[in-house]
Design a protein around this motif. Structure first.
Motif, PDB file in Angstrom:
ATOM      1  N   GLU B  86     -16.668 -63.623  -0.433  1.00 19.67           N
ATOM      2  CA  GLU B  86     -17.743 -64.552  -0.816  1.00 19.67           C
ATOM      3  C   GLU B  86     -17.545 -65.035  -2.259  1.00 19.67           C
ATOM      4  O   GLU B  86     -17.839 -66.176  -2.576  1.00 19.67           O
ATOM      5  N   GLU B  89     -13.665 -66.836  -2.443  1.00 22.49           N
ATOM      6  CA  GLU B  89     -13.590 -68.144  -1.773  1.00 22.49           C
ATOM      7  C   GLU B  89     -14.741 -69.064  -2.162  1.00 22.49           C
ATOM      8  O   GLU B  89     -14.890 -70.139  -1.603  1.00 22.49           O
ATOM      9  N   ARG B  90     -15.577 -68.630  -3.071  1.00 21.10           N
ATOM     10  CA  ARG B  90     -16.676 -69.419  -3.637  1.00 21.10           C
ATOM     11  C   ARG B  90     -17.742 -69.823  -2.604  1.00 21.10           C
ATOM     12  O   ARG B  90     -18.507 -70.752  -2.837  1.00 21.10           O
ATOM     13  N   THR B  91     -17.774 -69.152  -1.470  1.00 25.14           N
ATOM     14  CA  THR B  91     -18.817 -69.438  -0.486  1.00 25.14           C
ATOM     15  C   THR B  91     -20.160 -68.857  -0.935  1.00 25.14           C
ATOM     16  O   THR B  91     -21.209 -69.269  -0.442  1.00 25.14           O
ATOM     17  N   ALA B  92     -20.090 -67.927  -1.917  1.00 29.44           N
ATOM     18  CA  ALA B  92     -21.327 -67.348  -2.460  1.00 29.44           C
ATOM     19  C   ALA B  92     -22.192 -68.434  -3.098  1.00 29.44           C
ATOM     20  O   ALA B  92     -23.413 -68.306  -3.147  1.00 29.44           O
ATOM     21  N   LEU B  93     -21.530 -69.484  -3.592  1.00 28.71           N
ATOM     22  CA  LEU B  93     -22.282 -70.561  -4.250  1.00 28.71           C
ATOM     23  C   LEU B  93     -23.239 -71.250  -3.282  1.00 28.71           C
ATOM     24  O   LEU B  93     -24.220 -71.849  -3.697  1.00 28.71           O
ATOM     25  N   PHE B  96     -25.602 -67.422  -1.744  1.00 29.76           N
ATOM     26  CA  PHE B  96     -26.462 -66.665  -2.657  1.00 29.76           C
ATOM     27  C   PHE B  96     -27.542 -67.513  -3.315  1.00 29.76           C
ATOM     28  O   PHE B  96     -28.476 -66.982  -3.897  1.00 29.76           O
ATOM     29  N   THR B  97     -27.371 -68.837  -3.276  1.00 26.09           N
ATOM     30  CA  THR B  97     -28.370 -69.698  -3.925  1.00 26.09           C
ATOM     31  C   THR B  97     -29.486 -70.075  -2.956  1.00 26.09           C
ATOM     32  O   THR B  97     -30.345 -70.884  -3.279  1.00 26.09           O
ATOM     33  N   ARG B 335     -26.230 -56.539  -7.531  1.00 26.06           N
ATOM     34  CA  ARG B 335     -26.256 -56.849  -8.965  1.00 26.06           C
ATOM     35  C   ARG B 335     -25.060 -57.694  -9.396  1.00 26.06           C
ATOM     36  O   ARG B 335     -24.993 -58.137 -10.536  1.00 26.06           O
ATOM     37  N   GLU B 337     -22.618 -60.461 -10.312  1.00 28.67           N
ATOM     38  CA  GLU B 337     -22.855 -61.834 -10.747  1.00 28.67           C
ATOM     39  C   GLU B 337     -21.669 -62.713 -10.388  1.00 28.67           C
ATOM     40  O   GLU B 337     -20.544 -62.226 -10.299  1.00 28.67           O
ATOM     41  N   PHE B 338     -21.949 -63.976 -10.212  1.00 31.69           N
ATOM     42  CA  PHE B 338     -20.867 -64.900  -9.857  1.00 31.69           C
ATOM     43  C   PHE B 338     -20.185 -65.400 -11.116  1.00 31.69           C
ATOM     44  O   PHE B 338     -20.816 -65.903 -12.002  1.00 31.69           O
TER      45      PHE B 338
END
Lengths: 313, 338
Positions: B86, B89-93, B96-97, B335, B337-338
Motif C-alpha cells: 500500500e 505502490e502508493r495505493t495508500a493515497l 487511507f484518505t 501509526r 505515516e505515508f
C-alpha cells in the motif's frame, strides 16, 4: 470554531528537531477554491497530509466540517474527496471497479455508485476507458481517475496536493479543465489545492494562502495579490538593450507612474488595470519607434510570491 | 466496531481477493503447489520408488512432508507484501484518505490473505487426496485435521510476515526476510533450545503431518528399524575391539609363528593368517569411539520416536503465534505515516 469547512488551529508537526508545520492557523472559506502556495519544504504537503490522515500531527487541531481529523479521522473524512500527489491504483481493476470499490468503502449504495460513476467518468472524460484495466493507463489518465474517485458521493470538500505534479503539459491541461468545470458547476464545494505552479493557481483559485516555514504568511482573495494597489506593471522588450534615454522617454508619458530598466527590459508601472490604458501605452511606445519586440504584463503573483518568501527568510 | 466498519472490512477483503486472484502471486503460488506435487510424483516414478502396494502412510509421508515448506512459501509470497505494498505502490493515497479505520483495512487484509492461502493449500490437499483415492482406494481420516492445522500454520506464519510487512519499505525485501525468518531463523532457534519445543512455530507446524496416525506409525517403524541396525552395528564393532578377541588373536598369532599350523592345508593356513592379521590390526581405540558414536546416534533426537501430537495444544500455539504477530503488526500499521 468559525463554521468554515476547513479550520486549522495551532497545527504542529515535528520530525525530530525539524519543525515542518509550526503552529499553523488557517481557515478555508466555504465554497472557495483556495490555493496553498509556498516553496519546497514550506509545510503545504505536510498540512494536507495531516488533513487527510496520512500523517499524524504532533499537536494542534485540524477540523473538517467541524470534526477534528486528528481525533476522529473516520468521521472527519466523511464527505471529503482527496487527491494527494499522484496516487496509484490497483492495476488489475478497471475505473468502474475502482469506483465501485471506493464507493463501497464510503458506504454508497450500489445503484448510487453506478449512476454517479457514469456521470463522473463523463466529467473526467474517461467514459471510453471505463472497462479497461488501470495498469495500462498513462499518468494523466490515472490522475483523472484519481480526481473522479474524489468526486464520488458528492463531497463538500476536496483536498488536492499538487494534482498536476509529474504530468506532461497535456495531462496538466486536462486536469485543469476538469477542475475549472468543477469550480464553475458546483454550488456547495470547497476546494483547497497546493501547487508550485503560479499560473495554475491564478487560473483556478479565488483565494490564496501563502505558507513558508510551516506558518501562514498571508491569506486573501487572489485579486489582492495580482493587482496590488491597482498598479499594473508592463514589461517591454526591445530588439536591443534599452538605454537611459529610452527609459526617460517612457517615463515622460503622463499616465506612467514609474519606468525602470530591469535586465534587458523596461518595467513600466501604470495606474489601473483598464485595457484602454494598456493599449494606449502600447500605441505610444510603438510610435516612439524604439524597436519593441515584446509587450507583456508582469506576473504580479510571482512578484508577490517572491517578495513574501524573501521577507519570511 | 460498528456495522459500517464490518461492511468496510468485507469490501476491503473482496477487493484484496480480486487483487490477489488477478495478480501474478496467486498464479505463482498455485504453480509452486502443482510443481511440488508433480516433482515428487515424477521422481517417484523415475526412481521406481513406487510400490504397487501403496498405503495411506506411504502417500502421507511422501507428499505431506513438504506441505510445511510449501505453506511458508505461499505465506511469504502473499502475506509479506499485504501491508507494505500500500505504501510502496502508493495505493495508500487513495485507501487511507477515505473514512475507513486503519484497523478495518488491517482486518480485511488478514481475511483476504487467509482465504487465498487456505484455498491454495486446499488445492494441494485435494490433489493428494485424489491421488490417495486413486492408488490406495482410501484416504486418511485425519486429512481434514491436517488441513485445519495447515491453515492455522499459515495463519501463524502470516502473523510473522505481517510484522515484517508493517516495518519495512520494500515488498521484495519483505518477501526475502519473511522466507529467511520462517524457513531458517525459526528452525535454528528451535534447534538451539533445549527440551520440548512445543511452543515454537515450526514444532507446532510439524503437527500438520504428525496428527496423521498412519504417518506416525510408519515413521516410528522406520525409526525402530534404523535403531536396531545401528545398535547391531555398534555391538559388532565393540565385539571386534573387545579384550577377549584381541587376546585370542594374539594367542593365535603365537601359534602361527611357532609353526603349529604347518600340518594344515596351505589355503586354510592363509585364511587363518589373514583373519588373525585383520584382528591384530584393528585400531581398538578408534573402533570403540565409532561404536560410541553409533550408540549416541541411537539415543539422539534424530532417532526419537514421535507421538501423535496434542492437536488442541499445537493448534492453540499456532493461533497465539498468529495473534501475537498480527497485534505487533497492527500497532505499527495504524501509526505508520505515508
Amino acid at each position: 470554531m468559525t463554521g468554515d469547512p476547513i479550520e486549522i488551529v495551532n497545527l504542529r508537526k515535528e520530525y525530530g528537531k525539524f519543525v515542518a508545520v509550526n503552529d499553523l492557523n488557517l481557515t478555508i472559506k466555504k465554497n472557495s477554491f483556495t490555493g496553498l502556495l509556498g516553496p519546497n519544504g514550506a509545510g503545504k504537503s505536510t498540512t494536507l497530509k495531516i488533513l487527510t490522515h496520512l500523517i499524524n500531527a504532533t499537536s494542534g487541531q485540524a477540523y473538517l466540517n467541524g470534526i477534528d481529523v486528528t481525533v476522529d479521522p473516520k468521521s472527519a473524512l466523511t464527505g471529503v474527496g482527496t487527491v494527494i500527489e499522484t496516487p496509484e491504483f490497483y492495476p488489475y481493476l478497471t475505473p468502474r471497479e475502482t469506483f465501485r470499490y471506493v464507493g463501497g468503502l464510503i458506504g454508497m449504495r450500489r445503484e448510487a455508485i453506478k449512476s454517479e460513476t457514469d456521470e463522473i467518468l463523463e466529467k473526467v472524460k474517461m467514459t471510453q476507458w471505463q472497462d479497461k484495466r488501470l495498469g495500462t493507463f498513462s499518468k494523466g489518465m490515472r490522475q483523472r481517475i484519481a480526481l473522479g474517485q474524489a468526486l464520488l458521493n458528492d463531497p463538500n470538500i476536496i483536498i488536492l496536493d499538487e494534482p498536476t505534479s509529474g504530468l506532461d503539459p497535456r495531462g496538466m491541461a486536462e486536469i485543469r479543465e476538469v477542475l475549472k468545470n468543477l469550480r464553475n458547476d458546483s454550488r456547495n464545494l470547497t476546494i483547497v489545492m497546493s501547487s508550485h505552479i503560479l499560473p495554475e493557481v491564478e487560473d483556478l483559485c479565488d483565494r490564496i494562502a501563502f505558507i513558508n516555514h510551516g506558518t501562514l504568511l498571508k491569506d486573501n482573495e487572489i485579486g489582492a495579490f495580482t493587482n496590488v494597489d491597482g498598479i499594473l506593471t508592463m514589461m517591454i522588450k526591445l530588439n536591443r538593450v534599452p538605454t537611459e534615454a529610452d527609459v526617460n522617454r517612457v517615463s515622460a508619458l503622463g499616465y506612467v507612474i514609474r519606468a525602470e530598466r530591469i535586465g534587458e527590459e523596461i518595467a513600466v508601472s501604470i495606474k489601473g488595470t483598464d485595457m484602454r490604458i494598456r493599449s494606449r501605452l502600447l500605441e505610444d511606445i510603438a510610435s516612439m519607434r524604439m524597436g519593441v519586440i515584446s509587450f507583456k504584463e508582469q506576473d504580479a503573483l510571482e512578484e508577490t510570491y517572491l517578495d513574501l518568501i524573501k521577507e519570511s527568510r | 466496531m460498528m456495522v459500517g466498519d464490518f461492511r468496510q472490512i468485507c469490501t476491503i477483503t473482496k477487493n484484496e481477493l480480486i487483487k490477489s486472484v488477478r495478480g501474478k502471486k496467486f498464479l505463482v503460488s498455485l504453480l509452486i503447489v502443482l510443481l511440488v506435487f508433480g516433482l515428487i510424483t515424477l521422481l517417484g516414478y523415475a526412481t521406481n520408488d513406487w510400490n504397487p502396494k501403496f498405503t495411506t502412510a506411504n502417500i502421507i509421508s511422501t507428499y505431506m512432508s513438504y506441505i510445511g515448506v510449501v505453506t511458508l512459501l505461499i505465506v511469504a509470497l502473499m502475506s509479506s507484501v499485504a501491508l507494505v505494498s500500500e505504501f510502496e505502490e502508493r495505493t495508500a493515497l487513495i485507501l487511507f484518505t477515505r473514512p475507513v479505520r486503519r484497523t478495518s483495512i488491517f482486518i480485511g487484509k488478514i481475511f483476504s490473505c487467509l482465504i487465498i492461502e487456505a484455498l491454495i493449500i486446499l488445492v494441494y490437499y485435494a490433489i493428494v487426496t485424489a491421488f490417495s483415492l486413486y492408488h490406495v482406494g482410501e484416504v486418511s481420516d485425519k486429512m481434514l485435521t491436517s488441513y485445519v492445522l495447515c491453515v492455522l500454520y499459515a495463519f501463524a506464519a502470516s502473523g510473522v510476515a505481517f510484522v515484517i510487512s508493517a516495518f519495512f519499505k520494500k515488498s521484495s525485501v519483505c518477501t526475502i526476510i519473511s522466507l529467511l525468518v520462517l524457513i531458517l531463523v525459526v528452525p535454528v532457534i528451535t534447534g538451539m533450545l533445549k527440551g520440548d519445543t512445543w511452543f515454537m512455530l515450526d514444532t507446532a507446524g510439524n503437527s500438520i503431518i504428525t496428527c496423521v496416525p498412519e504417518y506416525v506409525k510408519a515413521y516410528n517403524e522406520t525409526v525402530d528399524m534404523f535403531t536396531a541396525v545401528i545398535s547391531n552395528a555398534a555391538d559388532v564393532l565393540k565385539g571386534f575391539a573387545s579384550p577377549e578377541m584381541q587376546e585370542l588373536a594374539k594367542s593365535l598369532n603365537e601359534v602361527i609363528l611357532s609353526g603349529g599350523l604347518s600340518t594344515l592345508d596351505p589355503n586354510v593356513i592363509a585364511m587363518i593368517v589373514t583373519m588373525d592379521q585383520f584382528f591384530l590390526s584393528i585400531p581398538v581405540d578408534n573402533i570403540t569411539d565409532m561404536a560410541d558414536v553409533l550408540n549416541m546416534m541411537v539415543g539422539s533426537d534424530m532417532m526419537k520416536k514421535i507421538d501423535n501430537p496434542n492437536v488442541l495444544l499445537e493448534g492453540s500455539v499456532l493461533i497465539i503465534w498468529g495473534i501475537t504477530g498480527y497485534l505487533i503488526a497492527w500497532c505499527k500499521f495504524v501509526r505508520r505515516e505515508f
